[in-house]
Design a protein around this motif. Structure first.
Motif, PDB file in Angstrom:
ATOM      1  N   ASP A   1       0.814  -1.212   0.000  1.00  0.00           N
ATOM      2  CA  ASP A   1       0.000   0.000   0.000  1.00  0.00           C
ATOM      3  C   ASP A   1       0.851   1.267   0.000  1.00  0.00           C
ATOM      4  O   ASP A   1       0.511   2.248  -0.665  1.00  0.00           O
ATOM      5  CB  ASP A   1      -0.944   0.012   1.205  1.00  0.00           C
ATOM      6  CG  ASP A   1      -2.207  -0.795   0.935  1.00  0.00           C
ATOM      7  OD1 ASP A   1      -2.409  -1.209  -0.222  1.00  0.00           O
ATOM      8  OD2 ASP A   1      -2.987  -1.016   1.867  1.00  0.00           O
ATOM      9  N   PHE A   2       1.961   1.246   0.737  1.00  0.00           N
ATOM     10  CA  PHE A   2       2.818   2.419   0.716  1.00  0.00           C
ATOM     11  C   PHE A   2       3.439   2.591  -0.673  1.00  0.00           C
ATOM     12  O   PHE A   2       3.617   3.717  -1.149  1.00  0.00           O
ATOM     13  CB  PHE A   2       3.923   2.318   1.771  1.00  0.00           C
ATOM     14  CG  PHE A   2       4.773   3.549   1.851  1.00  0.00           C
ATOM     15  CD1 PHE A   2       4.305   4.694   2.469  1.00  0.00           C
ATOM     16  CD2 PHE A   2       6.046   3.577   1.281  1.00  0.00           C
ATOM     17  CE1 PHE A   2       5.078   5.846   2.525  1.00  0.00           C
ATOM     18  CE2 PHE A   2       6.835   4.717   1.334  1.00  0.00           C
ATOM     19  CZ  PHE A   2       6.348   5.858   1.957  1.00  0.00           C
ATOM     20  N   GLY A  59       8.498   7.546   6.390  1.00  0.00           N
ATOM     21  CA  GLY A  59       7.475   7.653   5.360  1.00  0.00           C
ATOM     22  C   GLY A  59       7.453   9.027   4.720  1.00  0.00           C
ATOM     23  O   GLY A  59       7.406   9.155   3.482  1.00  0.00           O
ATOM     24  N   ASN A  60       7.502  10.084   5.541  1.00  0.00           N
ATOM     25  CA  ASN A  60       7.510  11.442   4.994  1.00  0.00           C
ATOM     26  C   ASN A  60       8.759  11.699   4.171  1.00  0.00           C
ATOM     27  O   ASN A  60       8.709  12.374   3.134  1.00  0.00           O
ATOM     28  CB  ASN A  60       7.417  12.462   6.142  1.00  0.00           C
ATOM     29  CG  ASN A  60       5.991  12.648   6.630  1.00  0.00           C
ATOM     30  OD1 ASN A  60       5.090  12.878   5.845  1.00  0.00           O
ATOM     31  ND2 ASN A  60       5.794  12.548   7.935  1.00  0.00           N
ATOM     32  N   ALA A  61       9.912  11.172   4.612  1.00  0.00           N
ATOM     33  CA  ALA A  61      11.154  11.383   3.872  1.00  0.00           C
ATOM     34  C   ALA A  61      11.098  10.709   2.503  1.00  0.00           C
ATOM     35  O   ALA A  61      11.540  11.282   1.495  1.00  0.00           O
ATOM     36  CB  ALA A  61      12.340  10.857   4.676  1.00  0.00           C
ATOM     37  N   LYS A  62      10.580   9.490   2.451  1.00  0.00           N
ATOM     38  CA  LYS A  62      10.516   8.774   1.170  1.00  0.00           C
ATOM     39  C   LYS A  62       9.526   9.449   0.211  1.00  0.00           C
ATOM     40  O   LYS A  62       9.786   9.571  -0.989  1.00  0.00           O
ATOM     41  CB  LYS A  62      10.152   7.314   1.408  1.00  0.00           C
ATOM     42  CG  LYS A  62      11.356   6.480   1.862  1.00  0.00           C
ATOM     43  CD  LYS A  62      11.016   5.023   1.997  1.00  0.00           C
ATOM     44  CE  LYS A  62      12.276   4.160   2.067  1.00  0.00           C
ATOM     45  NZ  LYS A  62      13.273   4.612   3.045  1.00  0.00           N
ATOM     46  N   LEU A  63       8.393   9.898   0.739  1.00  0.00           N
ATOM     47  CA  LEU A  63       7.439  10.599  -0.116  1.00  0.00           C
ATOM     48  C   LEU A  63       8.026  11.924  -0.602  1.00  0.00           C
ATOM     49  O   LEU A  63       7.795  12.326  -1.753  1.00  0.00           O
ATOM     50  CB  LEU A  63       6.131  10.844   0.636  1.00  0.00           C
ATOM     51  CG  LEU A  63       5.301   9.590   0.946  1.00  0.00           C
ATOM     52  CD1 LEU A  63       4.063   9.959   1.744  1.00  0.00           C
ATOM     53  CD2 LEU A  63       4.883   8.872  -0.344  1.00  0.00           C
ATOM     54  N   SER A  64       8.807  12.589   0.247  1.00  0.00           N
ATOM     55  CA  SER A  64       9.467  13.826  -0.180  1.00  0.00           C
ATOM     56  C   SER A  64      10.502  13.550  -1.265  1.00  0.00           C
ATOM     57  O   SER A  64      10.664  14.342  -2.199  1.00  0.00           O
ATOM     58  CB  SER A  64      10.144  14.504   1.021  1.00  0.00           C
ATOM     59  OG  SER A  64       9.185  14.985   1.928  1.00  0.00           O
TER      60      SER A  64
END
Length: 405
Positions: free
Chosen positions: A10-11, A140-145
């Motif tokens: 899902d991620f 999670g925030n770092a990877k999406l960034s």
């Protein structure tokens, strides 16, 4: 960078949807103002007014959006708004081809798209803790960034030549396709958060007040809001005149402007790769005020630029701005999510967005007025100073030092 959370199904799909949606967004960021500047020959004030319309949704529905999203499944909100934005953007090339596109049409598109984006962003921020769990928020925030940064590089790089080839209105077809594919990918996610319990008679005003009270009474969250408000207003002034400065005072072609914005994407990518390490080494709190204090002064290099190699120095300053911005946003988003209970995530996110983005319409108008009065370069100087000063609220708060173990 290690795969880590990207191995989670899902991620991974959330990441892919993020990439496609962000690709569409980056093309909009470059193409929509250029429709006004190049195709419709809008002056500085009208460009500033369009910037204001783009972000006016945060003022119109910013606080109610949080209460509404807290009553709904976040994934459903993301899907609906993505598909609606895709359809909306299609009207620009259609109207252009029919010869009926006007600046007022662009204002309407910018306003409605901005309102839909408010709902999407509130749901997006609130969805992440459900997908990865609270223990993996920084990662999670770092990877999406990082993913957003890659598209920030590729989006303008592809959009510049495409605008030169087919024109800015037709380029928005890419944005529409990206938004549509993002929504379709979100449909395939398996994570199903439990639908929030709603009372028989929801009290919208009471729910908004609860979110405001929680956010504003927390000293760290309050300081973040104040810093974001100053930064966003100043950034809006800066960005409103940046395209005008590059197009009319430097004389860059769309492909050259695309390269400048791709450089910003490179800075953002580097920031996303460093964000987790810096947050751990320096502390989430100190990183939030140190990032703008160190990187924002470099944006003053752009108004010094001329139609020569000095444009490269200005582009480096913009890349530094993006690097610091991503480091700051990853740290403060993770901190905001960690400090907020699940039932208030939507309202906290909406409150943060209201204070952060609420100043953008004013910044856009001030940028347009300032550009008309003192020129684009002078407005860039004012914006650079304001972004640097945005570090003060968090520096003067408990975030100044890392928490004691």
């Amino acid at each position: 960078m290690r795969l880590g959370l990207l191995r989670d199904r899902d991620f991974g799909r959330l990441s892919a949807a993020t990439a496609l949606g962000q690709l569409g967004d980056r093309v909009i960021f470059l193409a929509l103002p250029l429709v006004a500047i190049a195709a419709l020959r809008a002056d500085e004030f009208h460009v500033g007014l369009m910037t204001a319309m783009t972000s006016a949704g945060s003022l119109l529905v910013g606080l109610p959006a949080g209460a509404w999203v807290d009553r709904m499944r976040k994934r459903s909100v993301m899907i609906t708004t993505d598909l609606a934005r895709a359809l909306l953007l299609l009207t620009v090339p259609v109207a252009s081809a029919a010869g009926i596109l006007t600046i007022w049409w662009l204002y309407a598109i910018a306003l409605v798209h901005g309102v839909l984006t408010v709902f999407f962003d509130v749901a997006y921020v609130s969805c992440l803790p459900h997908v990865v769990g609270r223990g993996h928020l920084v990662q999670g925030n770092a990877k999406l960034s990082a993913i957003r940064s890659v598209t920030s590089i590729s989006g303008p790089t592809a959009a510049g030549p495409l605008i030169s080839l087919v024109g800015a209105p037709a380029t928005l077809l890419v944005s529409s396709a990206g938004m549509a594919m993002s929504g379709l990918l979100a449909i395939t996610m398996r994570t199903r958060e439990q639908k929030p319990e709603s009372s028989e008679r929801p009290q919208l005003v009471r729910e908004i007040k609860e979110g405001l009270k929680f956010t504003l009474q927390h000293p760290s969250l309050r300081a973040i809001l104040a810093g974001d408000a100053i930064f966003s207003l100043s950034l809006a002034m800066y960005q409103t005149m940046l395209l005008v400065f590059l197009d009319r005072e430097i004389g860059l072609q769309p492909s050259g402007i695309g390269l400048v914005f791709s450089g910003m994407g490179c800075g953002a990518l580097l920031g996303s790769l460093l964000a987790t390490k810096l947050a751990k080494r320096v502390g989430q709190g100190p990183v939030i005020w140190m990032a703008p204090l160190i990187t924002c002064p470099l944006t003053a290099l752009m108004p010094l630029a001329r139609a020569d190699w000095s444009v490269c120095a200005g582009a480096i300053g913009l890349a530094a701005l993006s690097l610091g911005g991503v480091v700051r946003v990853v740290a403060q988003s993770s901190l905001q999510q960690a400090l907020t209970p699940d039932r208030l995530l939507g309202r906290m996110s909406a409150t943060a967005r209201f204070f952060s983005w609420g100043g953008i319409p004013l910044g856009g108008l001030l940028g347009g007025i300032s550009g008309s009065a003192i020129g684009a370069a002078g407005t860039l100087w004012i914006g650079a100073a304001g972004m640097t000063l945005s570090a003060l609220p968090t520096f003067l708060s408990p975030l100044r030092r890392p928490p004691r173990p």
